[in-house]
Design a protein around this motif. Structure first.
Motif, PDB file in Angstrom:
ATOM      1  N   GLY A 263       0.924  -1.150  -0.068  1.00 46.53           N
ATOM      2  CA  GLY A 263      -0.103  -0.364  -0.178  1.00 46.53           C
ATOM      3  C   GLY A 263       0.599   1.466   0.183  1.00 46.53           C
ATOM      4  N   ALA A 264       1.938   1.240   0.379  1.00 46.40           N
ATOM      5  CA  ALA A 264       2.759   2.375   0.858  1.00 46.40           C
ATOM      6  C   ALA A 264       3.315   2.679  -0.723  1.00 46.40           C
ATOM      7  CB  ALA A 264       3.683   2.152   1.917  1.00 46.40           C
ATOM      8  N   GLN A 265       4.281   1.560  -1.308  1.00 51.03           N
ATOM      9  CA  GLN A 265       4.253   1.918  -2.493  1.00 51.03           C
ATOM     10  C   GLN A 265       3.377   2.240  -3.185  1.00 51.03           C
ATOM     11  OE1 GLN A 265       7.637   1.784  -2.885  1.00 51.03           O
ATOM     12  NE2 GLN A 265       8.183   0.024  -1.227  1.00 51.03           N
ATOM     13  N   VAL A 266       1.848   1.768  -2.905  1.00 53.05           N
ATOM     14  CA  VAL A 266       1.369   2.124  -4.458  1.00 53.05           C
ATOM     15  C   VAL A 266       0.965   3.663  -4.130  1.00 53.05           C
ATOM     16  CG1 VAL A 266      -1.339   1.780  -5.686  1.00 53.05           C
ATOM     17  CG2 VAL A 266       0.369  -0.031  -5.046  1.00 53.05           C
ATOM     18  N   ALA A 267       0.734   4.304  -2.942  1.00 50.51           N
ATOM     19  CA  ALA A 267       0.182   5.211  -3.127  1.00 50.51           C
ATOM     20  C   ALA A 267       0.985   6.297  -2.761  1.00 50.51           C
ATOM     21  CB  ALA A 267      -0.021   5.465  -1.314  1.00 50.51           C
ATOM     22  N   TRP A 268       2.315   6.343  -1.962  1.00 50.12           N
ATOM     23  CA  TRP A 268       3.302   6.871  -2.780  1.00 50.12           C
ATOM     24  C   TRP A 268       3.788   6.932  -4.312  1.00 50.12           C
ATOM     25  CZ3 TRP A 268       6.920   4.469   1.760  1.00 50.12           C
ATOM     26  CH2 TRP A 268       7.080   5.384   2.203  1.00 50.12           C
ATOM     27  N   GLY A 269       3.447   6.101  -4.862  1.00 49.42           N
ATOM     28  CA  GLY A 269       4.039   5.842  -7.081  1.00 49.42           C
ATOM     29  C   GLY A 269       2.957   6.729  -7.612  1.00 49.42           C
ATOM     30  N   LEU A 270       1.243   6.680  -6.606  1.00 51.41           N
ATOM     31  CA  LEU A 270       0.808   7.489  -7.139  1.00 51.41           C
ATOM     32  C   LEU A 270       1.066   8.718  -7.123  1.00 51.41           C
ATOM     33  CD1 LEU A 270      -2.410   5.516  -6.589  1.00 51.41           C
ATOM     34  CD2 LEU A 270      -1.516   5.923  -8.746  1.00 51.41           C
ATOM     35  N   GLN A 271       1.491   9.391  -5.816  1.00 48.76           N
ATOM     36  CA  GLN A 271       1.571  10.714  -5.733  1.00 48.76           C
ATOM     37  C   GLN A 271       3.110  10.980  -5.820  1.00 48.76           C
ATOM     38  OE1 GLN A 271       2.232  10.997  -0.979  1.00 48.76           O
ATOM     39  NE2 GLN A 271       2.728  13.460  -1.170  1.00 48.76           N
ATOM     40  N   PHE A 272       3.920  10.455  -6.200  1.00 52.27           N
ATOM     41  CA  PHE A 272       5.047  10.590  -6.907  1.00 52.27           C
ATOM     42  C   PHE A 272       5.311  11.215  -9.110  1.00 52.27           C
ATOM     43  CE2 PHE A 272       5.961  10.778  -2.744  1.00 52.27           C
ATOM     44  CZ  PHE A 272       6.779  11.968  -2.044  1.00 52.27           C
ATOM     45  N   GLY A 273       4.249  10.066  -9.183  1.00 52.01           N
ATOM     46  CA  GLY A 273       3.665   9.854 -10.664  1.00 52.01           C
ATOM     47  C   GLY A 273       5.175   8.521 -10.783  1.00 52.01           C
ATOM     48  N   SER A 274       5.198   7.858 -10.379  1.00 58.33           N
ATOM     49  CA  SER A 274       5.982   6.910 -10.412  1.00 58.33           C
ATOM     50  C   SER A 274       5.199   5.547 -10.892  1.00 58.33           C
ATOM     51  CB  SER A 274       6.969   6.478  -9.484  1.00 58.33           C
ATOM     52  OG  SER A 274       6.958   5.882  -8.620  1.00 58.33           O
ATOM     53  N   PHE A 275       3.678   5.491 -10.730  1.00 60.31           N
ATOM     54  CA  PHE A 275       3.175   4.437 -11.061  1.00 60.31           C
ATOM     55  C   PHE A 275       1.716   5.055 -11.992  1.00 60.31           C
ATOM     56  CE2 PHE A 275       2.233   0.910  -7.998  1.00 60.31           C
ATOM     57  CZ  PHE A 275       3.670   0.892  -7.347  1.00 60.31           C
ATOM     58  N   GLU A 276       1.554   4.469 -13.029  1.00 65.93           N
ATOM     59  CA  GLU A 276       0.609   4.601 -13.755  1.00 65.93           C
ATOM     60  C   GLU A 276      -0.687   4.862 -12.598  1.00 65.93           C
ATOM     61  OE1 GLU A 276       0.300   1.186 -15.949  1.00 65.93           O
ATOM     62  OE2 GLU A 276       1.392   1.099 -17.370  1.00 65.93           O
ATOM     63  N   SER A 277      -1.366   5.668 -13.263  1.00 66.80           N
ATOM     64  CA  SER A 277      -2.844   6.361 -12.513  1.00 66.80           C
ATOM     65  C   SER A 277      -3.801   5.574 -13.504  1.00 66.80           C
ATOM     66  CB  SER A 277      -3.141   7.275 -13.653  1.00 66.80           C
ATOM     67  OG  SER A 277      -4.402   7.522 -12.906  1.00 66.80           O
ATOM     68  N   ARG A 278      -4.446   4.128 -11.811  1.00 59.82           N
ATOM     69  CA  ARG A 278      -5.313   3.176 -12.353  1.00 59.82           C
ATOM     70  C   ARG A 278      -5.638   3.113 -11.936  1.00 59.82           C
ATOM     71  NH1 ARG A 278      -3.063  -1.862 -15.708  1.00 59.82           N
ATOM     72  NH2 ARG A 278      -1.201  -1.075 -16.760  1.00 59.82           N
ATOM     73  N   PRO A 279      -7.485   2.933 -12.097  1.00 59.34           N
ATOM     74  CA  PRO A 279      -8.531   3.329 -10.905  1.00 59.34           C
ATOM     75  C   PRO A 279      -8.074   1.991 -10.278  1.00 59.34           C
ATOM     76  CG  PRO A 279      -9.260   2.042 -12.905  1.00 59.34           C
ATOM     77  CD  PRO A 279      -7.691   2.598 -13.301  1.00 59.34           C
ATOM     78  N   GLU A 280      -7.652   1.204  -9.792  1.00 56.50           N
ATOM     79  CA  GLU A 280      -7.482  -0.280  -9.070  1.00 56.50           C
ATOM     80  C   GLU A 280      -6.233   0.447  -8.439  1.00 56.50           C
ATOM     81  OE1 GLU A 280      -7.544  -0.465 -12.322  1.00 56.50           O
ATOM     82  OE2 GLU A 280      -5.975  -2.335 -12.712  1.00 56.50           O
ATOM     83  N   PHE A 281      -5.673   0.649  -8.635  1.00 53.68           N
ATOM     84  CA  PHE A 281      -4.421   1.536  -7.675  1.00 53.68           C
ATOM     85  C   PHE A 281      -4.935   2.677  -6.939  1.00 53.68           C
ATOM     86  CE2 PHE A 281      -0.893   0.329 -10.908  1.00 53.68           C
ATOM     87  CZ  PHE A 281      -0.573  -0.843 -11.015  1.00 53.68           C
ATOM     88  N   ALA A 282      -6.001   3.469  -7.430  1.00 54.29           N
ATOM     89  CA  ALA A 282      -6.682   4.266  -6.591  1.00 54.29           C
ATOM     90  C   ALA A 282      -6.960   4.108  -5.623  1.00 54.29           C
ATOM     91  CB  ALA A 282      -6.803   5.618  -8.106  1.00 54.29           C
ATOM     92  N   ALA A 283      -8.308   3.055  -5.778  1.00 55.97           N
ATOM     93  CA  ALA A 283      -9.113   2.744  -5.475  1.00 55.97           C
ATOM     94  C   ALA A 283      -8.393   1.815  -3.551  1.00 55.97           C
ATOM     95  CB  ALA A 283     -10.086   1.995  -5.884  1.00 55.97           C
TER      96      ALA A 283
END
Length: 201
Positions: free
Chosen positions: A161-181
């Protein structure tokens, strides 16, 4: 268990993951804040963690480094918190915990931080294959279940969860609805909120 528990950390580090896990466990612990290029590289700390990095958790005579290991260790050391996997969850728990610590983090670092793209004909030589492959794999897991090991929050969700949340915050993860949820679910937990307030306070 009354053995002294110490977290060595810096608020601007992966130590946030370890603090979140400690807050989920809900046991008393002492915090030592270390400075980059200062106390983090001092002989006293290098004797504990030779890499001179944080976080490190010391629990009695046990020294645990690496965030994924810290999460797994604390879940087992404090079973009353209910964060260790059940027999039915164990396979997915360890699979995605180590997937995130290994292939996923390496792919994100290489692709998004260092700008390295693995040629197609070399992907079988690289543990993660490609950045796109790890994004697809993790997204599939989070489409299948609300939490990484199934229907229940476990210690693996702290790390993933930390990796996904930070990845979305800093743009290193793709913006996907499943990641955001998923990120929204895990970061609403009271332990996450407490840990964040401590590190940002």
């Amino acid at each position: 268990m009354t053995t002294e528990l110490t977290l060595y950390t810096n608020p601007m580090s992966r130590g946030r993951i370890a603090r979140w896990m400690l807050e989920e466990v809900g046991v008393p612990y002492h915090t030592e804040i270390l400075e980059y290029d200062g106390s983090m590289k001092a002989p006293a700390y290098l004797a504990i963690n030779p890499l001179g990095k944080v976080p490190t958790v010391v629990h009695g005579d046990q020294v645990v480094t690496e965030c994924a290991a810290i999460c797994a260790y604390l879940a087992e050391a404090f079973p009353d918190a209910g964060l260790a996997p059940t027999a039915a969850e164990r396979g997915a728990y360890y699979r995605w915990l180590f997937f995130t610590a290994g292939p996923l983090e390496a792919a994100v670092t290489d692709s998004k931080v260092l700008g390295i793209e693995v040629p197609t004909d070399k992907q079988r030589m690289v543990g993660y294959g490609s950045y796109q492959a790890v994004m697809e794999a993790l997204a599939g897991a989070l489409q299948a279940n609300p939490y990484i090991a199934g229907d229940r929050f476990t210690a693996a969700d702290v790390y993933v969860g930390a990796q996904v949340a930070w990845g979305l915050q800093f743009g290193s993860f793709e913006s996907r609805p499943e990641f955001a949820a998923y990120a929204e679910r895990v970061t609403q937990r009271p332990a996450f909120v407490r840990a964040t307030q401590m590190d940002e306070g």
